[in-house]
Design a protein around this motif. Structure first.
Motif, PDB file in Angstrom:
ATOM      1  N   ASP A  37      11.914   2.468  -0.196  1.00 47.99           N
ATOM      2  CA  ASP A  37      10.650   2.006   0.382  1.00 47.99           C
ATOM      3  C   ASP A  37      10.918   1.058   1.544  1.00 47.99           C
ATOM      4  O   ASP A  37      10.205   1.062   2.546  1.00 47.99           O
ATOM      5  CB  ASP A  37       9.802   1.292  -0.679  1.00 47.99           C
ATOM      6  CG  ASP A  37       9.427   2.220  -1.830  1.00 47.99           C
ATOM      7  OD1 ASP A  37       8.981   3.343  -1.549  1.00 47.99           O
ATOM      8  OD2 ASP A  37       9.600   1.812  -2.995  1.00 47.99           O
ATOM      9  N   LYS A  67       3.577  11.009  -7.479  1.00 45.06           N
ATOM     10  CA  LYS A  67       2.225  11.089  -8.023  1.00 45.06           C
ATOM     11  C   LYS A  67       2.244  11.109  -9.555  1.00 45.06           C
ATOM     12  O   LYS A  67       3.022  11.846 -10.145  1.00 45.06           O
ATOM     13  CB  LYS A  67       1.595  12.386  -7.498  1.00 45.06           C
ATOM     14  CG  LYS A  67       0.173  12.565  -7.822  1.00 45.06           C
ATOM     15  CD  LYS A  67      -0.346  13.768  -7.055  1.00 45.06           C
ATOM     16  CE  LYS A  67      -1.668  14.222  -7.643  1.00 45.06           C
ATOM     17  NZ  LYS A  67      -2.144  15.438  -7.035  1.00 45.06           N
ATOM     18  N   PHE A  90       2.224   1.727  -3.469  1.00 48.40           N
ATOM     19  CA  PHE A  90       1.105   2.116  -4.345  1.00 48.40           C
ATOM     20  C   PHE A  90       0.760   3.594  -4.135  1.00 48.40           C
ATOM     21  O   PHE A  90       0.615   4.347  -5.084  1.00 48.40           O
ATOM     22  CB  PHE A  90      -0.113   1.225  -4.064  1.00 48.40           C
ATOM     23  CG  PHE A  90      -1.288   1.520  -4.951  1.00 48.40           C
ATOM     24  CD1 PHE A  90      -1.328   1.017  -6.250  1.00 48.40           C
ATOM     25  CD2 PHE A  90      -2.340   2.311  -4.504  1.00 48.40           C
ATOM     26  CE1 PHE A  90      -2.402   1.286  -7.091  1.00 48.40           C
ATOM     27  CE2 PHE A  90      -3.425   2.595  -5.341  1.00 48.40           C
ATOM     28  CZ  PHE A  90      -3.448   2.077  -6.636  1.00 48.40           C
ATOM     29  N   ASP A  91       0.691   3.985  -2.881  1.00 47.24           N
ATOM     30  CA  ASP A  91       0.390   5.384  -2.578  1.00 47.24           C
ATOM     31  C   ASP A  91       1.467   6.317  -3.121  1.00 47.24           C
ATOM     32  O   ASP A  91       1.163   7.369  -3.658  1.00 47.24           O
ATOM     33  CB  ASP A  91       0.254   5.595  -1.064  1.00 47.24           C
ATOM     34  CG  ASP A  91      -1.066   5.036  -0.537  1.00 47.24           C
ATOM     35  OD1 ASP A  91      -1.887   4.591  -1.363  1.00 47.24           O
ATOM     36  OD2 ASP A  91      -1.261   5.038   0.694  1.00 47.24           O
ATOM     37  N   ARG A  92       2.702   5.906  -2.971  1.00 47.48           N
ATOM     38  CA  ARG A  92       3.790   6.758  -3.447  1.00 47.48           C
ATOM     39  C   ARG A  92       3.638   7.057  -4.942  1.00 47.48           C
ATOM     40  O   ARG A  92       3.826   8.199  -5.364  1.00 47.48           O
ATOM     41  CB  ARG A  92       5.152   6.092  -3.175  1.00 47.48           C
ATOM     42  CG  ARG A  92       6.315   6.824  -3.843  1.00 47.48           C
ATOM     43  CD  ARG A  92       7.677   6.358  -3.369  1.00 47.48           C
ATOM     44  NE  ARG A  92       8.023   4.994  -3.724  1.00 47.48           N
ATOM     45  CZ  ARG A  92       8.372   4.592  -4.947  1.00 47.48           C
ATOM     46  NH1 ARG A  92       8.386   5.450  -5.946  1.00 47.48           N
ATOM     47  NH2 ARG A  92       8.688   3.329  -5.162  1.00 47.48           N
ATOM     48  N   THR A  95       0.920   6.840  -6.804  1.00 48.83           N
ATOM     49  CA  THR A  95      -0.379   7.335  -7.279  1.00 48.83           C
ATOM     50  C   THR A  95      -0.725   8.696  -6.684  1.00 48.83           C
ATOM     51  O   THR A  95      -1.043   9.629  -7.405  1.00 48.83           O
ATOM     52  CB  THR A  95      -1.513   6.335  -6.939  1.00 48.83           C
ATOM     53  OG1 THR A  95      -1.424   5.990  -5.559  1.00 48.83           O
ATOM     54  CG2 THR A  95      -1.400   5.089  -7.797  1.00 48.83           C
ATOM     55  N   ILE A  96      -0.619   8.804  -5.352  1.00 44.53           N
ATOM     56  CA  ILE A  96      -1.022  10.072  -4.734  1.00 44.53           C
ATOM     57  C   ILE A  96       0.105  10.746  -3.967  1.00 44.53           C
ATOM     58  O   ILE A  96      -0.038  11.867  -3.508  1.00 44.53           O
ATOM     59  CB  ILE A  96      -2.219   9.859  -3.761  1.00 44.53           C
ATOM     60  CG1 ILE A  96      -1.883   8.783  -2.741  1.00 44.53           C
ATOM     61  CG2 ILE A  96      -3.485   9.510  -4.526  1.00 44.53           C
ATOM     62  CD1 ILE A  96      -2.920   8.625  -1.632  1.00 44.53           C
ATOM     63  N   GLY A  97       1.224  10.040  -3.811  1.00 42.15           N
ATOM     64  CA  GLY A  97       2.305  10.570  -2.964  1.00 42.15           C
ATOM     65  C   GLY A  97       3.373  11.299  -3.752  1.00 42.15           C
ATOM     66  O   GLY A  97       3.120  11.906  -4.797  1.00 42.15           O
ATOM     67  N   GLU A  98       4.579  11.168  -3.243  1.00 42.91           N
ATOM     68  CA  GLU A  98       5.769  11.821  -3.763  1.00 42.91           C
ATOM     69  C   GLU A  98       5.940  11.657  -5.291  1.00 42.91           C
ATOM     70  O   GLU A  98       6.342  12.586  -5.981  1.00 42.91           O
ATOM     71  CB  GLU A  98       6.926  11.126  -3.026  1.00 42.91           C
ATOM     72  CG  GLU A  98       8.288  11.662  -3.168  1.00 42.91           C
ATOM     73  CD  GLU A  98       9.260  10.644  -2.556  1.00 42.91           C
ATOM     74  OE1 GLU A  98      10.312  10.427  -3.154  1.00 42.91           O
ATOM     75  OE2 GLU A  98       8.927  10.051  -1.494  1.00 42.91           O
ATOM     76  N   ASP A 101       0.827  -1.206   0.000  1.00 45.46           N
ATOM     77  CA  ASP A 101       0.000   0.000   0.000  1.00 45.46           C
ATOM     78  C   ASP A 101       0.864   1.260   0.000  1.00 45.46           C
ATOM     79  O   ASP A 101       0.545   2.242  -0.666  1.00 45.46           O
ATOM     80  CB  ASP A 101      -0.922   0.018   1.228  1.00 45.46           C
ATOM     81  CG  ASP A 101      -2.003  -1.046   1.116  1.00 45.46           C
ATOM     82  OD1 ASP A 101      -2.180  -1.597   0.009  1.00 45.46           O
ATOM     83  OD2 ASP A 101      -2.660  -1.328   2.134  1.00 45.46           O
ATOM     84  N   ALA A 102       1.966   1.191   0.753  1.00 42.90           N
ATOM     85  CA  ALA A 102       2.824   2.377   0.840  1.00 42.90           C
ATOM     86  C   ALA A 102       3.419   2.714  -0.532  1.00 42.90           C
ATOM     87  O   ALA A 102       3.466   3.876  -0.931  1.00 42.90           O
ATOM     88  CB  ALA A 102       3.943   2.144   1.864  1.00 42.90           C
TER      89      ALA A 102
END
Ligand SMILES: Nc1ncnc2c1ncn2[C@@H]1O[C@H](COP(=O)(O)OP(=O)(O)O)[C@@H](O)[C@H]1O
Ligand SMILES: [Mg+2]
Length: 356
Positions: free
Chosen positions: A239, A209, A200-202, A204-207, A197-198
């Motif tokens: 990561d 994006k 994936f977030d990075r 898609t919506i994170g650093e 998840d971490a």
């Protein structure tokens, strides 16, 4: 010395136990081929969701080595839980647990009469599986995890290919000896829950994006946009640092292997083919009641599909799903059988799973 088996042969032995993990199996097979040839091998880190076969692969290696006459007794092998290292490290005996076990294994292999030097050499060239290595992360929920940090430091010392001082057990006369740890091979495995998840977030919506772009797919005749994410494509060392593996510790691994998530096809095969699967166990039970248990292919698929809907459990979900399916029948197998056979078919499975 007798010739050692080629990686292809080792891989097919391991692959019979661990399905759908060709990459990990091959990596392990090559490492073992090098190890038993007495060559130096880089340490391996295995990352895979829960229930994808990490522990099974470690066990398969142990059993393969024990069962292969040309290899049995050549290498001391131990498997231990990373938490044990955490506890030992806290007590100020880093690495002691690893060597204590390796020395015990060496004694089993070489016999009680073996020379001390022989035992130390055998232990220093051992194969060490550290299971659930993600449990020794350096921080948990934002606060430092002292046990984890110490355990990583302890492993680091052993992995750094140096001569390490080791407290010897009483049966070996006690005291301290300098053991050459350069021949040790570490294979560490963990689920690293939350890493997926971490990352994936990075992307898609994170650093980072926007790094993961949706792709256009056609599904049931309709055009749709989908994000297709494979951890292997995006995982970086950073990561893992963030997860709590220190850079020094990570740097000791030559290979990071990602285990695949298991799809319905592989789950179906695990269900049918693996000797300790819920189905095989139940079949043995039915047999002891004088009933032959048969199952239709679409019933197998339905069970695998239900298991696949619980991705956090991996193949463990198969047992849980199958329990629900056979529970009733196991009470009186004879009653459900026709001419000594009970055929588990799709309607039965669908009914049993719907009732929950
Ligand atoms: N790839 C696989 N091939 C065969 N059996 C598997 C596989 N993955 C999991 N299993 C089965 O599921 C159960 C849990 O697997 P295990 O290896 O302990 O998972 P983990 O990856 O969490 O260590 C075991 O009973 C094992 O037989
Ligand atoms: Mg495990």
């Amino acid at each position: 010395m007798p010739p050692t088996p080629p990686p292809t042969e080792i891989a097919s032995a391991l692959g019979a136990r661990v399905l759908g993990q060709d990459e990990a199996v091959r990596e392990m097979a090559v490492a073992l081929a090098k190890k038993v040839a007495g060559l130096r091998v880089g340490h391996i880190l295995m990352i895979g969701s829960s229930g994808t076969g990490k522990t099974t692969l470690m066990r398969a290696v142990e059993e393969y080595l024990a069962a292969t006459p040309s290899l049995a007794g050549r290498s001391a092998v131990v498997r231990l839980h990373a938490n044990v290292l955490g506890e030992e490290a806290e007590a100020g005996r880093p690495g002691a647990a690893v060597f204590r076990r390796l020395l015990e294994r060496a004694r089993e292999q070489l016999g009680a009469g073996a020379e001390r030097e022989q035992l130390l050499a055998r232990a220093g060239g051992g194969l060490v599986f550290v299971d659930e290595v993600d449990k020794i992360r350096s921080h948990v929920g934002g606060s430092p995890n002292v046990r984890g940090i110490r355990a990583q430091e302890a492993l680091l010392t052993l992995m750094e290919n140096e001569v390490v001082p080791v407290d010897l057990p009483a049966w070996l006369g006690g005291g301290t000896a300098a053991i050459d740890a350069s021949g040790l091979l570490f294979v560490c495995g963990g689920a690293f829950e939350g890493l997926y998840d971490a990352v994936f977030d990075r992307v898609t919506i994170g650093e980072d994006k926007g790094a993961l772009q949706p792709v256009t797919v056609v599904e049931d005749g309709k055009v749709a946009e989908r994000l297709i994410f494979h951890l292997a494509d995006w995982l970086r060392n950073d990561d893992l640092f963030e997860y709590g593996m220190t850079p020094q510790f990570l740097a000791r691994f030559d290979a990071v292997v990602l285990l695949a998530d298991l799809d319905v096809d592989i789950l179906s095969r695990i269900f049918l083919e693996i000797p300790d699967s819920g189905f095989q166990q139940s079949r043995a039970y039915f047999e002891s009641r004088g009933v032959k248990l048969a199952i239709s292919p679409n019933a197998v698929r339905e069970i695998a599909r239900a298991a696949a809907r619980q991705p956090r459990l991996g193949a463990r979900a198969l047992k849980e799903v199958f329990r629900r399916v056979v529970r009733e029948i196991e009470f009186e197998p004879e009653k459900h059988a026709a001419q000594g056979v009970f055929l588990l078919d799709l309607p039965h499975v669908a009914r049993a799973l719907k009732h929950e």
